[in-house]
Write a protein that holds these residues in place. Structure first.
Motif, PDB file in Angstrom:
ATOM      1  N   SER A 139       0.813  -1.225   0.000  1.00  0.00           N
ATOM      2  CA  SER A 139       0.000   0.000   0.000  1.00  0.00           C
ATOM      3  C   SER A 139       0.843   1.270   0.000  1.00  0.00           C
ATOM      4  N   ILE A 140       1.989   1.201   0.680  1.00  0.00           N
ATOM      5  CA  ILE A 140       2.763   2.415   0.893  1.00  0.00           C
ATOM      6  C   ILE A 140       3.178   3.081  -0.418  1.00  0.00           C
ATOM      7  N   PHE A 141       3.274   2.281  -1.488  1.00  0.00           N
ATOM      8  CA  PHE A 141       3.650   2.829  -2.782  1.00  0.00           C
ATOM      9  C   PHE A 141       2.486   3.548  -3.450  1.00  0.00           C
ATOM     10  N   ASN A 142       1.275   3.261  -3.040  1.00  0.00           N
ATOM     11  CA  ASN A 142       0.134   3.747  -3.801  1.00  0.00           C
ATOM     12  C   ASN A 142      -0.835   4.626  -3.016  1.00  0.00           C
ATOM     13  N   THR A 143      -0.387   5.105  -1.840  1.00  0.00           N
ATOM     14  CA  THR A 143      -1.248   6.007  -1.076  1.00  0.00           C
ATOM     15  C   THR A 143      -0.723   7.445  -1.195  1.00  0.00           C
ATOM     16  N   THR A 144      -1.569   8.403  -0.843  1.00  0.00           N
ATOM     17  CA  THR A 144      -1.148   9.803  -0.799  1.00  0.00           C
ATOM     18  C   THR A 144      -1.479  10.325   0.590  1.00  0.00           C
ATOM     19  N   ALA A 145      -1.077  11.549   0.895  1.00  0.00           N
ATOM     20  CA  ALA A 145      -1.378  12.114   2.212  1.00  0.00           C
ATOM     21  C   ALA A 145      -2.891  12.171   2.423  1.00  0.00           C
ATOM     22  N   GLU A 146      -3.640  12.427   1.339  1.00  0.00           N
ATOM     23  CA  GLU A 146      -5.099  12.562   1.473  1.00  0.00           C
ATOM     24  C   GLU A 146      -5.804  11.203   1.468  1.00  0.00           C
ATOM     25  N   MET A 147      -5.276  10.286   0.657  1.00  0.00           N
ATOM     26  CA  MET A 147      -5.933   8.982   0.551  1.00  0.00           C
ATOM     27  C   MET A 147      -4.976   7.912   1.084  1.00  0.00           C
ATOM     28  N   THR A 148      -5.176   7.551   2.339  1.00  0.00           N
ATOM     29  CA  THR A 148      -4.235   6.609   2.929  1.00  0.00           C
ATOM     30  C   THR A 148      -4.972   5.564   3.762  1.00  0.00           C
ATOM     31  N   THR A 149      -4.339   4.417   3.944  1.00  0.00           N
ATOM     32  CA  THR A 149      -4.950   3.375   4.767  1.00  0.00           C
ATOM     33  C   THR A 149      -4.433   3.527   6.189  1.00  0.00           C
ATOM     34  N   ILE A 150      -5.092   2.881   7.125  1.00  0.00           N
ATOM     35  CA  ILE A 150      -4.723   3.098   8.527  1.00  0.00           C
ATOM     36  C   ILE A 150      -3.300   2.611   8.844  1.00  0.00           C
ATOM     37  N   PRO A 151      -2.858   1.426   8.346  1.00  0.00           N
ATOM     38  CA  PRO A 151      -1.482   1.038   8.688  1.00  0.00           C
ATOM     39  C   PRO A 151      -0.441   1.986   8.089  1.00  0.00           C
ATOM     40  N   VAL A 152      -0.692   2.486   6.865  1.00  0.00           N
ATOM     41  CA  VAL A 152       0.274   3.405   6.245  1.00  0.00           C
ATOM     42  C   VAL A 152       0.300   4.727   7.017  1.00  0.00           C
ATOM     43  N   LYS A 153      -0.873   5.179   7.432  1.00  0.00           N
ATOM     44  CA  LYS A 153      -0.928   6.414   8.220  1.00  0.00           C
ATOM     45  C   LYS A 153      -0.147   6.236   9.525  1.00  0.00           C
ATOM     46  N   LEU A 154      -0.354   5.097  10.175  1.00  0.00           N
ATOM     47  CA  LEU A 154       0.394   4.817  11.403  1.00  0.00           C
ATOM     48  C   LEU A 154       1.893   4.803  11.141  1.00  0.00           C
ATOM     49  N   PHE A 155       2.287   4.165  10.045  1.00  0.00           N
ATOM     50  CA  PHE A 155       3.708   4.054   9.703  1.00  0.00           C
ATOM     51  C   PHE A 155       4.330   5.434   9.546  1.00  0.00           C
ATOM     52  N   ASN A 156       3.655   6.294   8.787  1.00  0.00           N
ATOM     53  CA  ASN A 156       4.193   7.619   8.547  1.00  0.00           C
ATOM     54  C   ASN A 156       4.271   8.432   9.833  1.00  0.00           C
ATOM     55  N   TYR A 157       3.348   8.185  10.739  1.00  0.00           N
ATOM     56  CA  TYR A 157       3.283   8.938  11.980  1.00  0.00           C
ATOM     57  C   TYR A 157       4.330   8.450  12.987  1.00  0.00           C
ATOM     58  N   VAL A 158       4.404   7.122  13.123  1.00  0.00           N
ATOM     59  CA  VAL A 158       5.262   6.512  14.156  1.00  0.00           C
ATOM     60  C   VAL A 158       6.736   6.835  13.943  1.00  0.00           C
ATOM     61  N   GLN A 159       7.122   7.081  12.680  1.00  0.00           N
ATOM     62  CA  GLN A 159       8.526   7.374  12.411  1.00  0.00           C
ATOM     63  C   GLN A 159       8.970   8.688  13.048  1.00  0.00           C
ATOM     64  N   TYR A 160       8.010   9.601  13.294  1.00  0.00           N
ATOM     65  CA  TYR A 160       8.389  10.902  13.838  1.00  0.00           C
ATOM     66  C   TYR A 160       7.934  11.098  15.270  1.00  0.00           C
ATOM     67  N   THR A 161       6.757  10.623  15.601  1.00  0.00           N
ATOM     68  CA  THR A 161       6.223  10.856  16.941  1.00  0.00           C
ATOM     69  C   THR A 161       5.648   9.567  17.514  1.00  0.00           C
ATOM     70  N   ILE A 162       5.844   9.396  18.792  1.00  0.00           N
ATOM     71  CA  ILE A 162       5.188   8.297  19.488  1.00  0.00           C
ATOM     72  C   ILE A 162       4.372   8.926  20.606  1.00  0.00           C
TER      73      ILE A 162
END
Lengths: 283, 262
Positions: free
Chosen positions: B204-227
């Motif tokens: 999924s990570i290759f095919n999502t955008t900031a506006e259209m994202t799935t929950i695991p990809v959103k978590l992934f992008n978030y967890v890398q910077y903030t916990i």
């Protein structure tokens, strides 16, 4: 033959068309673009992959991490599988354990790796416990080390090997083990000469699955590496998402793919050789 | 005796290892502190409230669920006929076809994701719901085949022939005889397919955008910077969905893993 074809065709038309359109053709696109550089056919991308020491270092790290992960999964997963199938008598307890075994599998890699980011942090539970018990005199750095990645990957992949070994073991008739001990074999001898060889194909298929998944894992190493360690799938992701060099990215993808397929083939070959040596057909 | 004891200790330690991270996440989602604390300090549902107040999480949950539902339905519609053809008909290239349909299980998802990104960009579908959907259908089809194929046995075939001999049309035979017989395979295939789609990141990570994202990809992008505890709350919800799927699986078809009766 043709009558069978006539019956099969309407059933297969849609799924085959779909797989060709969205699986086979995209893969062919990657292969063909990996063979292009600067708009002309070239093997240059593969030369770049092969003749760069950095790639060999990344590859070595990837295989080291995957190898350690696989060994640890086999050493930890085998006893648990044996325990759950052969020792646990209560069906309710076994059922609970199976549910707890499957629960992580049904949870995203992100969530599970996130748990380890918290646990392995400087002030995380693991460091607190190790210092508290006195094994360490001050907190150790796990995040950003290969050990940290291995701990996370073992966690992610362990259930696969437990299920593979456990299902193989469940299919072995306990009467064979009883016969062995009736004939005077010690429990260890029975295990070594009867039980272990009979569930070897299950162990092998578990090992192959864990190794291939570990080599191609992206998320867990990305989260637990702290940006300090690069594994092969990260190179691919970089090319497609930040560098935008699809030709070179394609060559990297094909390298990973070929390595994986060679490993799967090799393991299948070893499995078959092992199975024919023990007189069993591989599953 | 010592071997038995050792086995017991190792096994329970491994079980603890399997549960600990999930326990830590769920536990720390209730902490009253503004940082992640385990054991939780104080108890609050604040973090769940914040998650619900943030539309982007709800949107990502929505995308993931819609994607998994549509992909599962499509995988069943494509996979069941394919399984029938493979189980019932002899035709040249059958082995090759089966390995083609099963190959997404062994191909690295990163490679598939990259291939789809490049291909869908050429089709003008770059980073779209359609691109995500076709990728998910490809990777979950094997789960449908693997659950349905073993149920299409020769004994079951005999019932289909009886039905046809008694004058049922092929469609009637399929819906009245075949489908009820493979019901449990369909259920477990569908649940495995749904959950594999719902938790997928690598493709999924290759095919999502900031506006259209799935929950695991959103978590992934978030967890890398903030916990923070909001992430723990979101993660806990996904653990809850996993638990629900397993209970569903256990109630409908039973988890016949690790037992000799099957």
């Amino acid at each position: 033959m043709s009558a069978a074809m006539n019956r099969a065709l309407p059933l297969l038309a849609a799924p085959v068309a779909f797989f060709v359109a969205f699986f086979a053709v995209p893969m062919i696109v990657v292969v063909s673009s990996s063979l292009m550089a600067g708009g002309v056919p070239s093997l240059g991308n593969y030369a770049r992959v092969l003749f760069d020491q950095y790639h060999w270092d990344v590859l070595a790290a990837t295989f080291r991490i995957a190898g350690l992960t696989t060994v640890a999964c086999a050493l930890l997963g085998y006893p648990l599988a044996y325990y759950l199938v052969r020792v646990v008598k209560s069906p309710a307890l076994r059922r609970t354990c199976v549910i707890l075994l499957v629960l992580p599998l049904f949870t995203s890699n992100i969530v599970r790796s996130f748990g380890w980011m918290v646990l392995l942090g400087r002030n995380g539970l693991v460091n607190d416990a190790l210092v508290g018990v006195g094994i360490l005199d001050r907190p150790m750095r796990f995040l950003g080390t290969e050990l940290g990645i291995v701990i996370g990957l073992v966690y992610i992949l362990l259930p696969f090997i437990v299920l593979a070994v456990g299902n193989a073991l469940a299919a072995v008739d306990p009467a064979l083990e009883d016969a062995s001990s009736d004939l005077g074999a010690t429990p260890f001898d029975t295990f070594r000469t009867v039980t272990f060889p009979l569930c070897l194909p299950g162990l092998m298929s578990g090992i192959v699955m864990v190794f291939t998944l570990a080599v191609s894992a992206y998320v867990t190493p990305a989260l637990l590496s702290g940006g300090k360690i690069t594994v092969f799938p990260m190179l691919i992701f970089q090319q497609y998402s930040t560098v935008f060099d699809v030709n070179y990215g394609g060559a990297l993808s094909m390298t990973l793919l070929v390595m994986t397929l060679v490993l799967v083939g090799l393991a299948g070959w070893i499995g078959n050789a092992g199975a024919s040596a023990t007189g069993r057909k591989a599953q | 005796m010592i071997a038995r004891l050792l086995l017991r200790v190792v096994s329970w330690s491994v079980m603890a290892y399997l549960i600990l991270p999930l326990l830590v996440i769920v536990g720390s989602s209730f902490t009253a502190t503004s940082y992640l604390a385990f054991p939780p300090q104080g108890l609050t549902l604040d973090w769940y409230g914040r998650m619900l107040a943030d539309n982007s999480y709800l949107a990502a949950f929505g995308t993931s669920t819609l994607l998994a539902l549509v992909a599962t339905a499509a995988a069943l519609l494509l996979g069941v006929p394919a399984a029938l053809a493979i189980a019932r008909c002899e035709f040249p290239g059958k082995k090759f076809l089966l390995s083609l349909l099963m190959s997404p299980l062994v191909l690295p998802h990163v490679v598939l994701g990259a291939a789809l990104l490049q291909y869908c960009a050429a089709l003008g579908l770059m980073r779209s719901f359609t691109a995500l959907l076709v990728g998910h259908i490809v990777i979950i089809m094997p789960f449908v085949l693997r659950s349905v194929l073993p149920q299409l046995t020769p004994e079951q075939r005999a019932l289909e022939e009886a039905s046809a001999d008694l004058g049922a049309r092929p469609m009637e035979t399929f819906f009245l005889v075949t489908l009820p017989q493979i019901r449990s395979g369909l259920a477990s295939g569908a649940i495995f397919a749904f959950i594999s789609s719902w938790i997928n990141v690598e493709l999924s990570i290759f095919n999502t955008t900031a506006e259209m994202t799935t929950i695991p990809v959103k978590l992934f992008n978030y967890v890398q910077y903030t916990i923070d505890p909001v992430i723990a709350a979101v993660s806990s919800i996904t653990i809850g969905v996993a638990a629900l799927a397993i209970i569903l699986l256990d109630l409908t078809v039973g988890l016949h893993l690790l037992s000799d009766r099957r």
